[in-house]
Scaffold this motif. Structure first.
Motif, mmCIF file in Angstrom:
data_model
loop_
_atom_site.group_PDB
_atom_site.id
_atom_site.type_symbol
_atom_site.label_atom_id
_atom_site.label_comp_id
_atom_site.label_asym_id
_atom_site.label_seq_id
_atom_site.Cartn_x
_atom_site.Cartn_y
_atom_site.Cartn_z
ATOM 1 N N VAL A 185 1.244 1.610 -10.341
ATOM 2 C CA VAL A 185 0.085 0.987 -9.687
ATOM 3 C C VAL A 185 -0.223 -0.371 -10.323
ATOM 4 N N TYR A 239 0.825 -1.212 0.000
ATOM 5 C CA TYR A 239 0.000 0.000 0.000
ATOM 6 C C TYR A 239 0.857 1.259 0.000
ATOM 7 N N LEU A 270 1.721 1.676 -3.614
ATOM 8 C CA LEU A 270 0.564 2.121 -4.396
ATOM 9 C C LEU A 270 0.264 3.581 -4.110
ATOM 10 N N MET A 326 -5.946 3.246 -1.787
ATOM 11 C CA MET A 326 -4.691 3.728 -2.339
ATOM 12 C C MET A 326 -4.454 5.184 -1.963
ATOM 13 N N GLY A 386 2.008 -2.948 -9.067
ATOM 14 C CA GLY A 386 1.496 -3.325 -7.750
ATOM 15 C C GLY A 386 0.343 -4.316 -7.873
ATOM 16 N N PHE A 395 -4.799 -0.743 -11.193
ATOM 17 C CA PHE A 395 -4.456 -1.860 -10.324
ATOM 18 C C PHE A 395 -5.031 -3.154 -10.913
#
Lengths: 277, 327
Positions: free
Chosen positions: B225, B45, B48, B253, B228, B70
């Protein structure tokens, strides 16, 4: 259906559209109203239609309290005002959902019988479900009332003036907090009305608000911020678009049409249809 | 900028290197799988949020639709892996590139919008993505994709016996996101972005191409992102649209950056370090009842922090420093 979205959106139009405060807990206001209506029915056997004014009054108080306890401080933030509003109301939404789960359990509830539930009315050969029809009428009345309120009364002018320039408003002796607290109360009361009517034909559960909240934001933005009429028109367009999309695409995709229309509109008119901001 | 700025940047880099080194040693002492899990999520996190911060914090274009990127990262990786046998490493890159291209494609119309209209547009586009994936049969529709287990290997980026490789990857990703932010902060892009955020008209008149700088921020942000997302998919070994593209991801996020300090270098890391363990602990210790007590606590904390510290937790540090300076 479109007018129902309009009805949910009208309260938001006041808070979000006219006062320019983001309320991410709008859906949760709706949820609370639906529960209030449900419990009035379950314990006192008051039909949702009759309890609607009671629910609206309760939500009025609730909205004003939320403003005084949370939003007032969020608006005071000098930096990142937008983000502070988004996340403080978002946190509030989570708390409300948690409280609903705690007190009401996550079970789905519904109001089994009411004066309106399941009845239909035939107008020129078209069958219309009665609750939706009443919802539509209430919605039109609410919009008309709000329009009148904003444009014709001192309070409405005070509200708009306060948004424009809180400093100058203080100079002429208007208490900003009082005006906004009333505005929030009124916005919440309108959601209360919507919730009471919707409790008749929707399941009631702690997360119910989330599914309507996004559409309410889209409705307000589609119509344009700062315009009551815009939110009304937005509601009708959203309802129509949804009905048309449901015919063309599988039902699970019906919201896509609404979203696509929103994007299309703001690409052409970045201020929404009737927006002034 | 002056000497102070250069000194601060050098100091930031050293602090980050020390923190990363300490974090890399942490698994030597922390053997508990549950705690390791929390650490992995925290790092993810942080990464992100750091990436989100590039577009929304530095450049000021608040996006609440980053779940789209994402999800694209997660889905690209897993579709390539399960349908075509492409290794997740390539899928991860592909996902990042696709997300960046989509971000720029969307940026073209989106960046004309201002304020709430922009924010709502970002929410709506992510929601469209979610609905499309939920109805896309080939991609598993609402059921999602279960990633087949092929045994532990770095090649396939799959580890069943130990969580440590995931931990190190998350740490690397977080460090990368931090370093990119650090590096961009002092580049011409960083200055452009802050100018665009503060006053787009003035920036434009001084020769900043506002549109291009927004596009650049969007592309970098989306790429990171999406990487991620690819990581998350491999980590969970299962994805479905709601769990990788839902609206709550966009908020999750943004939340660490907002709580830590939006548009600051350390905000996202600090926010994630506090928020994610808090989330996980409230969930597992008081969430068991299923009655939403965890939600009440969690929500209350968010309200209180965002009201008490509108500039984020980072402002606590600068405040004490400012006090010291005035003495």
């Amino acid at each position: 259906m479109g007018l129902l979205y309009g009805l949910i959106a009208v309260g938001l139009a006041l808070i979000f559209g006219l006062m320019d405060v983001v309320n991410f807990a709008h859906g949760e206001f709706l949820m609370i109203a639906m529960y209030a209506s449900f419990f009035l029915f379950a314990f006192f056997a008051i039909d949702p239609l009759l309890s609607a004014p009671l629910v609206a009054a309760a939500l009025f108080v609730f909205g004003a309290v939320v403003y005084l306890l949370v939003v007032r401080f969020a608006m005071r933030a000098k930096a990142n005002a937008g983000m502070v509003q988004i996340f403080s109301t978002f946190g509030l939404a989570i708390v409300m959902r948690g409280l609903a789960q705690f007190f009401f359990t996550p079970d789905y509830r519904s109001i089994p019988q009411s004066w309106l539930g399941g009845k239909t009315i035939s107008v020129a050969g078209i069958f219309l479900p009665e609750p939706q029809l009443i919802g539509a009428l209430v919605s039109i009345a609410a919009f008309a009332g709000l329009y009148f309120f904003i444009h014709r009364t001192d309070f409405g002018r005070a509200l708009e003036a306060t948004r424009e320039d809180p400093g100058a408003v203080a100079l002429v002796g208007i208490d900003k907090n009082r005006v906004f607290a009333l505005g929030w109360g009124l916005g919440a009361a309108l959601v209360g009305l919507a919730g009471a009517i919707m409790a008749v034909f929707f399941y009631i559960y702690p997360d119910v608000g989330a599914s309507f909240a996004l559409i309410a934001y889209v409705t307000v933005a589609l119509g344009g911020f700062g315009s009551v009429f815009g939110a009304f028109a937005g509601g009708i367009i959203v309802g129509l678009v949804e009905a048309v999309t449901a015919l063309v695409l599988p039902p699970s995709l019906k919201s896509v049409g609404i979203y696509a229309v929103y994007l299309l509109v703001v690409f052409i008119r970045p201020r929404g249809l009737f927006g002034s901001m | 900028m002056d000497k102070n700025f250069a000194a601060r940047r050098r100091r930031d880099l050293i602090i980050a290197a020390v923190l990363a080194a300490l974090a890399a040693l942490a698994p030597l002492f922390i053997k508990d799988v549950y705690v390791q899990n929390i650490l992995i999520l925290t790092l993810m996190y942080a990464a992100l949020s750091q990436s989100w911060n590039i577009l929304s914090g530095y450049c000021g274009q608040i996006s609440l639709g980053h779940a789209l990127y994402f999800g694209i990262g997660a889905y690209t990786t897993e579709l390539l892996f399960t349908k075509f046998g492409v290794l997740p490493w390539f899928g991860m890159l592909a996902g990042g590139v696709i997300a960046a291209v989509i971000a720029m494609g969307l940026g073209y119309p989106f960046f004309r919008l201002r304020g709430h209209y922009f924010v709502i547009a970002t929410i709506v586009i992510a929601e469209i993505g979610l609905l499309l994936f939920q109805n896309w049969e080939w991609a598993g529709a609402a059921m999602g994709i279960t990633i087949p287990v092929r045994g532990d290997s770095w090649l396939k980026f799959q580890f069943m016996r130990s969580k440590l490789p995931y931990f190190y990857f998350a740490l690397a990703l977080c460090s990368l996101a931090w370093f990119v932010t650090w590096w961009l902060e002092d580049s011409k892009w960083g200055f452009w972005w802050r100018a665009v955020k503060d006053n787009p008209e003035a920036a434009e008149s001084l020769g900043v191409v506002v549109f291009n700088s927004k596009m650049g921020a969007a592309a970098v942000s989306a790429f990171l992102v999406a990487v991620g997302g690819a990581f998350y998919a491999q980590f969970l070994a299962y994805i479905d649209p709601e769990s990788v593209m839902g609206f709550q991801f966009s908020l999750l996020m943004a939340l660490p950056a907002v709580l830590g300090g939006i548009g600051t270098l350390w905000g996202p890391v600090l926010g994630a370090a506090i928020l994610i363990p808090m989330t996980e602990l409230t969930r597992s210790y008081i969430g068991g009842s299923g009655r939403g007590v965890d939600l009440i606590v969690y929500g209350t904390l968010i309200v209180l922090i965002s009201l008490a510290l509108p500039q984020g937790l980072v402002s606590l540090f600068s405040r004490t420093k400012a006090k010291r300076a005035t003495r």
